[in-house]
Design an enzyme around this catalytic site. Structure first.
Site, short mmCIF file in Angstrom:
data_model
loop_
_atom_site.label_atom_id
_atom_site.label_comp_id
_atom_site.label_asym_id
_atom_site.label_seq_id
_atom_site.Cartn_x
_atom_site.Cartn_y
_atom_site.Cartn_z
CE LYS A 66 -3.88 2.08 2.57
NZ LYS A 66 -4.71 2.02 3.80
CB SER B 117 -8.04 3.96 2.77
OG SER B 117 -7.19 3.34 3.72
CB SER C 103 -8.35 1.27 5.76
OG SER C 103 -9.00 2.46 5.47
N1 GLN Z 1 -13.05 4.71 6.10
C1 GLN Z 1 -12.47 5.21 7.31
C2 GLN Z 1 -12.05 6.64 7.14
O1 GLN Z 1 -12.28 7.18 6.10
C3 GLN Z 1 -11.32 4.35 7.73
C4 GLN Z 1 -10.11 4.62 6.97
C5 GLN Z 1 -8.97 3.80 7.43
O2 GLN Z 1 -9.14 2.83 8.14
N2 GLN Z 1 -7.78 4.25 7.04
O3 GLN Z 1 -11.50 7.23 8.03
#
Ligand code: GLN
Length: 487
Positions: free
Chosen positions: A78, A155, A179
């Protein structure tokens, strides 16, 4: 599909060591698969020469009889992980020229254990999002139902899409509020968020430091075990990393779940959850019962506050962490007439809409007049949410919940940020409590999209999480392959 792409991580690990094929052959199959699935947009950067160099070195180690645990296995990273000399952007325009001079601890551990790097995977900008649509270079596509243009989740959408499309054998992800688990659920793969502190955060682009945690996205539970074995461990460069030894997770496979107590939180079957997911939730409960587990209804009464608390704490920490991108020390600068104007132009141009929204919310809740009312209050409620988990884990060993309220939504479907935030409802509570969670695929919904179930365990019980998840995996026999996977 090239026969080599059929091997999962654990199978490939054995086959390479048994000299059924070489790492160069396997890596070449993946390099071709990356080209074949290019239209998914999962990769931001590939490093073919480096991949083949690493593969060649692995083949030599195998020939010399000094193979390491992940010897010769090609994986994607990532873009939140700093990789030495390789562009690292966190999917943001503001880091478009950032070539780290150091390697993150987690990726270094993977290379030290013999893994081969395929490239950097797209994500939501600074990992803020649930659909991979906030990535500066554009969204990633889910390889399932390709003609419908479905979101891979976020994400870690690039990581999930790459693993599901067979263009990476496995991938790293980061999880702040879901995410790893949510994109894994959307793409029909396994995603494990370890306990906060299990993996070092050193060298990972910071989003929300009290929540961020690295973990694997893989095809199977066994693959997660193998990969987390290498990723986890104490690091003196991260003061929040735990100085605890983790048992070999491979030894936790095939242990079953007899006599274990599985809690079913009543708050996770609320309105708005799709019928197909409810159906598989009930089926998963029955599988665990059949395997000899005891099912115990439990309650986590503060769950309803988890999202509001998360969307105060995460933006607050983000607004502070992202202050470093000022055009002076990192990334792209946009010149102005004065220092202030340079800051404004740099940040105004460099950050996308969602990131700006969070910086503004975060700055607001930390401002002197509102700190007590919002930030401090959120911290107190976070504590209550954690206590809910502490209480239920006196009675049960694991919690079973769906990973998401719906299966993957269409790209462009969720325009309103609040509806997007609601998608994290089942993953955020465990993040706030710092607990480990795993999402694994259990079936398909009526339209043919994967459904994920989540198991949550006590802090540092990744061994138990792996054993229990594997029981569900064995019952589910999820052998479907995305239509957009490399052929
Ligand atoms: N979807 C969540 C956010 O937008 C979690 C994102 C994540 O875990 N990095 O904060």
């Amino acid at each position: 599909m090239s026969d080599l792409l059929k091997f999962n991580l654990l199978q490939a690990e054995k086959a390479i060591k048994n000299k059924e094929f070489t790492s160069v052959e396997l890596t070449n199959a993946y390099i071709k698969a990356i080209d074949d699935t290019y239209s998914l947009g999962a990769y931001l950067e590939t490093v073919k020469e480096k991949s083949l160099d690493m593969a060649l070195k692995s083949d030599k180690n195998i020939a010399d009889g000094v193979a390491r645990p992940l010897e010769g296995l090609p994986i994607g990273v990532k873009d939140m992980f700093c990789t030495k000399g390789i562009k690292t952007t966190a999917s943001s325009k503001i880091l478009d020229n950032f070539y780290p001079t150091y390697e993150s601890t987690v990726t270094q551990k993977l290379w030290d254990d013999g893994a081969v790097m395929l490239g950097k995977l797209s994500c939501d900008e600074f990992a803020m999002g649930s659909s991979n649509e906030t990535a500066a270079k554009g969204n990633v596509k889910n390889p399932w139902l390709l003609d419908k243009q479905v979101s891979p989740g976020g994400s870690s959408g690039g990581s999930a899409s790459a693993v599901a499309s067979r263009s990476a054998l496995a991938a790293t992800g980061t999880d702040t509020g879901g995410s790893i688990r949510q994109p894994a659920a959307f793409c029909g793969i396994t995603g494990l968020k370890p306990t906060y502190g299990r993996c070092s955060r050193w060298g990972i682009v910071a989003f929300s430091s009290s929540l961020d945690q690295a973990g694997p996205l893989t095809r199977t539970v066994g693959d997660s075990a193998l990969m987390l074995n290498s990723m986890a461990g104490y690091d003196k460069k991260d003061s929040t990393s735990a100085d605890l030894k983790m048992p070999d997770l491979i030894d936790c496979l095939d242990k079953g779940v007899k006599g274990k107590k599985i809690g079913i939180p009543k708050e996770y079957t609320q309105d708005g959850i799709s019928n197909d997911i409810i159906k598989f939730f009930e089926t998963s409960i029955n599988w665990l019962k059949d395997a000899g587990a005891e099912i115990v209804p439990v309650s986590l009464p503060h769950t309803k506050y988890a999202l509001p608390v998360y969307y105060i704490i995460a933006p607050a920490e983000a607004s502070s962490n992202l202050a470093r991108y000022d055009g002076v020390r990192f990334g792209v600068r946009k010149e102005g007439q004065s220092l202030d104007e340079m800051y404004e132009l740099t940040r105004g141009n460099g950050f996308g809409e969602e990131v700006k929204r969070r910086i503004m919310i975060g700055t607001y809740v930390l401002s002197s007049g509102y700190y007590d009312a919002y930030y401090l209050k959120a911290q107190k409620v976070r504590r209550l949410i954690k206590q809910d988990f502490d209480n239920v884990f006196e009675k049960v060993d694991f919690l079973l919940t769906p990973s998401t309220p719906t299966t993957a939504f269409s790209l462009g479907e969720k325009q309103d940020p609040l509806t997007m935030y609601l998608n994290d409802i089942f993953t955020v509570p465990a993040s706030l409590a710092g607990l480990p969670g795993i999402s694994l695929p259990v079936g398909l919904d009526k339209s043919g999209l994967p459904i994920g179930m989540q198991l949550i365990a006590r802090a540092f019980d990744e061994p138990g999480l792996i054993s229990t998840a594997q029981v569900i995996e064995n019952y589910a026999e999820f052998n479907f392959i995305a239509d957009g996977a490399a052929k």
